[in-house]
Design a protein around this motif. Structure first.
Motif, PDB file in Angstrom:
ATOM      1  N   THR A   2      30.670  48.196   5.937  1.00 17.50           N
ATOM      2  CA  THR A   2      29.453  48.391   6.680  1.00 17.50           C
ATOM      3  C   THR A   2      28.866  49.667   6.272  1.00 17.50           C
ATOM      4  OG1 THR A   2      29.987  47.007   8.558  1.00 17.50           O
ATOM      5  CG2 THR A   2      28.233  48.658   9.050  1.00 17.50           C
ATOM      6  N   SER A   3      27.734  49.541   6.000  1.00 17.99           N
ATOM      7  CA  SER A   3      26.788  50.880   5.445  1.00 17.99           C
ATOM      8  C   SER A   3      26.717  51.443   6.842  1.00 17.99           C
ATOM      9  CB  SER A   3      25.807  50.683   4.592  1.00 17.99           C
ATOM     10  OG  SER A   3      24.948  51.771   4.506  1.00 17.99           O
ATOM     11  N   ARG A   4      27.294  52.708   6.822  1.00 20.09           N
ATOM     12  CA  ARG A   4      26.869  53.567   8.420  1.00 20.09           C
ATOM     13  C   ARG A   4      25.599  53.998   8.390  1.00 20.09           C
ATOM     14  NH1 ARG A   4      32.661  56.839   8.894  1.00 20.09           N
ATOM     15  NH2 ARG A   4      33.992  55.076   9.477  1.00 20.09           N
ATOM     16  N   ARG A   8      24.280  48.351   8.643  1.00 20.39           N
ATOM     17  CA  ARG A   8      24.100  46.788   8.333  1.00 20.39           C
ATOM     18  C   ARG A   8      25.227  46.745   6.949  1.00 20.39           C
ATOM     19  NH1 ARG A   8      18.811  45.582   4.533  1.00 20.39           N
ATOM     20  NH2 ARG A   8      19.409  46.557   2.386  1.00 20.39           N
ATOM     21  N   PRO A   9      25.851  45.573   7.002  1.00 20.36           N
ATOM     22  CA  PRO A   9      26.747  45.137   5.857  1.00 20.36           C
ATOM     23  C   PRO A   9      26.252  45.723   4.608  1.00 20.36           C
ATOM     24  CG  PRO A   9      26.429  43.232   7.125  1.00 20.36           C
ATOM     25  CD  PRO A   9      25.060  44.165   7.392  1.00 20.36           C
ATOM     26  N   GLU A  10      27.287  45.992   3.511  1.00 20.05           N
ATOM     27  CA  GLU A  10      26.923  46.451   2.161  1.00 20.05           C
ATOM     28  C   GLU A  10      26.335  45.082   1.423  1.00 20.05           C
ATOM     29  OE1 GLU A  10      29.334  48.509  -1.514  1.00 20.05           O
ATOM     30  OE2 GLU A  10      30.535  47.545   0.116  1.00 20.05           O
ATOM     31  N   VAL A  11      25.148  45.646   0.735  1.00 16.74           N
ATOM     32  CA  VAL A  11      24.838  44.452  -0.084  1.00 16.74           C
ATOM     33  C   VAL A  11      25.012  44.856  -1.709  1.00 16.74           C
ATOM     34  CG1 VAL A  11      22.618  43.203  -0.774  1.00 16.74           C
ATOM     35  CG2 VAL A  11      22.816  44.251   1.624  1.00 16.74           C
ATOM     36  N   LEU A  12      25.831  43.897  -2.180  1.00 21.39           N
ATOM     37  CA  LEU A  12      26.248  44.200  -3.729  1.00 21.39           C
ATOM     38  C   LEU A  12      25.304  43.350  -4.395  1.00 21.39           C
ATOM     39  CD1 LEU A  12      29.759  43.567  -3.003  1.00 21.39           C
ATOM     40  CD2 LEU A  12      28.776  45.702  -3.162  1.00 21.39           C
ATOM     41  N   GLY A  23      21.760  40.972 -18.620  1.00 28.24           N
ATOM     42  CA  GLY A  23      21.731  39.558 -18.852  1.00 28.24           C
ATOM     43  C   GLY A  23      22.177  38.660 -17.802  1.00 28.24           C
ATOM     44  N   GLY A  24      22.290  37.435 -18.079  1.00 26.87           N
ATOM     45  CA  GLY A  24      22.508  36.680 -16.816  1.00 26.87           C
ATOM     46  C   GLY A  24      21.722  36.386 -15.702  1.00 26.87           C
ATOM     47  N   ASN A  25      22.189  36.206 -14.465  1.00 27.89           N
ATOM     48  CA  ASN A  25      21.120  35.980 -13.198  1.00 27.89           C
ATOM     49  C   ASN A  25      21.500  36.815 -12.190  1.00 27.89           C
ATOM     50  OD1 ASN A  25      19.334  34.997 -11.528  1.00 27.89           O
ATOM     51  ND2 ASN A  25      20.032  32.765 -11.684  1.00 27.89           N
ATOM     52  N   PRO A  26      20.750  37.665 -11.812  1.00 28.72           N
ATOM     53  CA  PRO A  26      21.385  38.621 -10.617  1.00 28.72           C
ATOM     54  C   PRO A  26      21.134  37.872  -9.375  1.00 28.72           C
ATOM     55  CG  PRO A  26      19.120  39.442 -12.062  1.00 28.72           C
ATOM     56  CD  PRO A  26      19.532  38.062 -12.331  1.00 28.72           C
ATOM     57  N   ALA A  27      22.246  38.283  -8.620  1.00 27.91           N
ATOM     58  CA  ALA A  27      22.253  37.814  -7.122  1.00 27.91           C
ATOM     59  C   ALA A  27      22.744  38.836  -6.352  1.00 27.91           C
ATOM     60  CB  ALA A  27      23.193  36.776  -7.266  1.00 27.91           C
ATOM     61  N   GLY A  28      22.238  38.582  -5.002  1.00 28.35           N
ATOM     62  CA  GLY A  28      22.642  39.484  -4.107  1.00 28.35           C
ATOM     63  C   GLY A  28      24.221  38.935  -3.411  1.00 28.35           C
ATOM     64  N   VAL A  29      24.934  39.785  -3.157  1.00 29.27           N
ATOM     65  CA  VAL A  29      26.019  39.420  -2.431  1.00 29.27           C
ATOM     66  C   VAL A  29      26.388  40.066  -1.112  1.00 29.27           C
ATOM     67  CG1 VAL A  29      28.781  39.043  -2.710  1.00 29.27           C
ATOM     68  CG2 VAL A  29      27.112  38.488  -4.708  1.00 29.27           C
ATOM     69  N   VAL A  30      26.592  39.582  -0.110  1.00 29.45           N
ATOM     70  CA  VAL A  30      27.229  40.149   1.210  1.00 29.45           C
ATOM     71  C   VAL A  30      28.574  39.463   1.704  1.00 29.45           C
ATOM     72  CG1 VAL A  30      26.599  40.760   3.601  1.00 29.45           C
ATOM     73  CG2 VAL A  30      24.682  40.639   2.065  1.00 29.45           C
ATOM     74  N   LEU A  31      29.246  40.293   1.342  1.00 29.37           N
ATOM     75  CA  LEU A  31      30.921  39.740   1.428  1.00 29.37           C
ATOM     76  C   LEU A  31      31.274  39.955   2.898  1.00 29.37           C
ATOM     77  CD1 LEU A  31      32.846  41.472  -1.476  1.00 29.37           C
ATOM     78  CD2 LEU A  31      32.122  39.086  -1.154  1.00 29.37           C
ATOM     79  N   ASP A  32      30.577  40.581   3.932  1.00 30.29           N
ATOM     80  CA  ASP A  32      30.901  40.296   5.057  1.00 30.29           C
ATOM     81  C   ASP A  32      29.383  40.280   5.979  1.00 30.29           C
ATOM     82  OD1 ASP A  32      31.481  40.494   7.856  1.00 30.29           O
ATOM     83  OD2 ASP A  32      32.345  42.444   7.722  1.00 30.29           O
ATOM     84  N   ALA A  33      29.068  39.125   6.364  1.00 27.00           N
ATOM     85  CA  ALA A  33      27.396  39.062   6.738  1.00 27.00           C
ATOM     86  C   ALA A  33      27.773  38.622   8.297  1.00 27.00           C
ATOM     87  CB  ALA A  33      27.125  37.967   6.144  1.00 27.00           C
ATOM     88  N   ALA A  34      28.858  38.907   9.042  1.00 27.43           N
ATOM     89  CA  ALA A  34      28.982  38.686  10.267  1.00 27.43           C
ATOM     90  C   ALA A  34      28.160  39.385  11.194  1.00 27.43           C
ATOM     91  CB  ALA A  34      30.479  39.019  10.827  1.00 27.43           C
ATOM     92  N   GLY A  35      27.392  38.877  12.005  1.00 24.77           N
ATOM     93  CA  GLY A  35      26.329  39.406  12.762  1.00 24.77           C
ATOM     94  C   GLY A  35      25.025  39.670  12.338  1.00 24.77           C
ATOM     95  N   LEU A  36      24.610  39.075  11.012  1.00 24.09           N
ATOM     96  CA  LEU A  36      23.551  38.986  10.363  1.00 24.09           C
ATOM     97  C   LEU A  36      22.695  37.317  10.865  1.00 24.09           C
ATOM     98  CD1 LEU A  36      23.754  40.204   6.978  1.00 24.09           C
ATOM     99  CD2 LEU A  36      22.841  41.349   9.012  1.00 24.09           C
ATOM    100  N   ASP A  37      21.795  37.432  11.682  1.00 18.00           N
ATOM    101  CA  ASP A  37      21.036  36.141  12.004  1.00 18.00           C
ATOM    102  C   ASP A  37      20.372  35.801  10.453  1.00 18.00           C
ATOM    103  OD1 ASP A  37      18.773  37.615  12.053  1.00 18.00           O
ATOM    104  OD2 ASP A  37      18.717  37.396  14.146  1.00 18.00           O
TER     105      ASP A  37
END
Length: 295
Positions: A2-4, A8-12, A23-37
């Motif tokens: 979590t980013s204090r 909110r959770p860290e967004v990678l 290159g390739g296809n960028p994506a967002g990743v949230v490894l701990d999305a608990a609590g996000l509706d």
């Protein structure tokens, strides 16, 4: 995770199907999305502006898999949730493996259960996802005419060896094969018209392909329903295409196909699509890497 500062959770940010962050296809990743509706997940996806962002939470009861390596995964484009996303799956698996080591993962997605294996190959992490059970469906002539009209393509510009079909391996994609590489390269379509058409058939992308050789293909994926003109490198569509090519007898039952995508956008990527005789599921492999914050 979590980013204090932002509470909110860290967004990678990762790219999939390329070892080069550009290159390739960028994506967002949230490894701990608990609590996000739903609204919060959609807002994060829209803020990032990538074609999809993957959100990981605790697995459903009875999923199985190794403890701590099984998750519920949801995917959001900037506009809406999608049932499955291959490149965000690869990105999430590699992001997890960088922190917890390679090995097997199990993802419970809206489309079904997707096993993923991450291994170190020649010093780089490489993820292989196994699709849900695929399907290949016919396309009505009127629907084909509307798709071609929105693209600005003519029937005479299609490769007659590759009949148009809707292919599914977690999400629905209309497969259209161009007769020439120049036809594939020249992509300028009616965004609103194609969006409406795709919504009418519940399509995630159009999988536009050109065959270079027996097992090598070049592909492009318009994605207006996600608010993106074109998806740079598309794992879900690659899985669907593998099922399509095998179903129609266009490739061997045991084959590894190489798909090149993103070149026309300046974000080249490469997907390996493995087909196994007697196993309907399709395996899609690729590497990935983190995108620097200033990238």
């Amino acid at each position: 995770m979590t980013s204090r500062a932002q509470d909110r959770p860290e967004v990678l940010r990762y790219t999939a199907f390329s070892a080069d962050p550009a290159g390739g296809n960028p994506a967002g990743v949230v490894l701990d999305a608990a609590g996000l509706d739903d609204a919060a997940q959609l807002a994060i996806a829209a803020e990032l502006g990538y074609s999809e962002t993957a959100f990981l939470t605790a697995p459903p009861a009875g999923l199985g898999g190794e403890p701590g390596r099984a998750f519920t995964v949801r995917y959001f484009s900037p506009r809406a949730e999608v049932p499955f996303c291959g490149h965000a799956t690869v990105a999430a698996a590699i992001a997890f493996a960088e922190r917890h080591g390679p090995g097997d993962l199990l993802f419970a997605t809206p489309a079904g259960t997707v096993p993923v294996t991450v291994a170190e190959v020649d010093g780089a992490l490489r993820a292989t996802l196994t699709s849900v059970e695929p399907a290949v469906l016919d396309v009505k002539d009127d629907d084909l005419d509307e798709a071609l009209g929105a693209l600005g393509w003519q029937r005479s510009e299609l490769d007659p060896a590759f009949p148009p079909r809707i292919a599914y391996a977690g999400a629905r994609h209309l497969v259209l094969a161009a007769a020439t590489r120049s036809r594939l390269a020249d992509l300028a379509y009616d965004f609103d018209r194609l969006t409406a058409f795709m919504h009418s058939l519940d399509l995630t992308t159009l999988q536009l392909v050109w065959r270079e050789s027996e097992t090598v293909f070049h592909v492009r994926d318009p994605f207006p329903v996600g608010g993106v003109v074109e998806d740079p490198v598309t794992g879900a569509a690659a899985a669907a295409f593998g099922a399509y090519a095998r179903e129609l007898g266009l490739v061997a039952e045991d084959a590894v196909l190489t798909l090149h995508q993103g070149t026309d956008l300046g974000r080249p990527g490469e997907l390996a699509v493995a087909l196994r005789a007697g196993d309907a599921r399709v395996r899609v492999s690729g590497t990935g890497t983190r995108i620097p914050e200033d990238g």
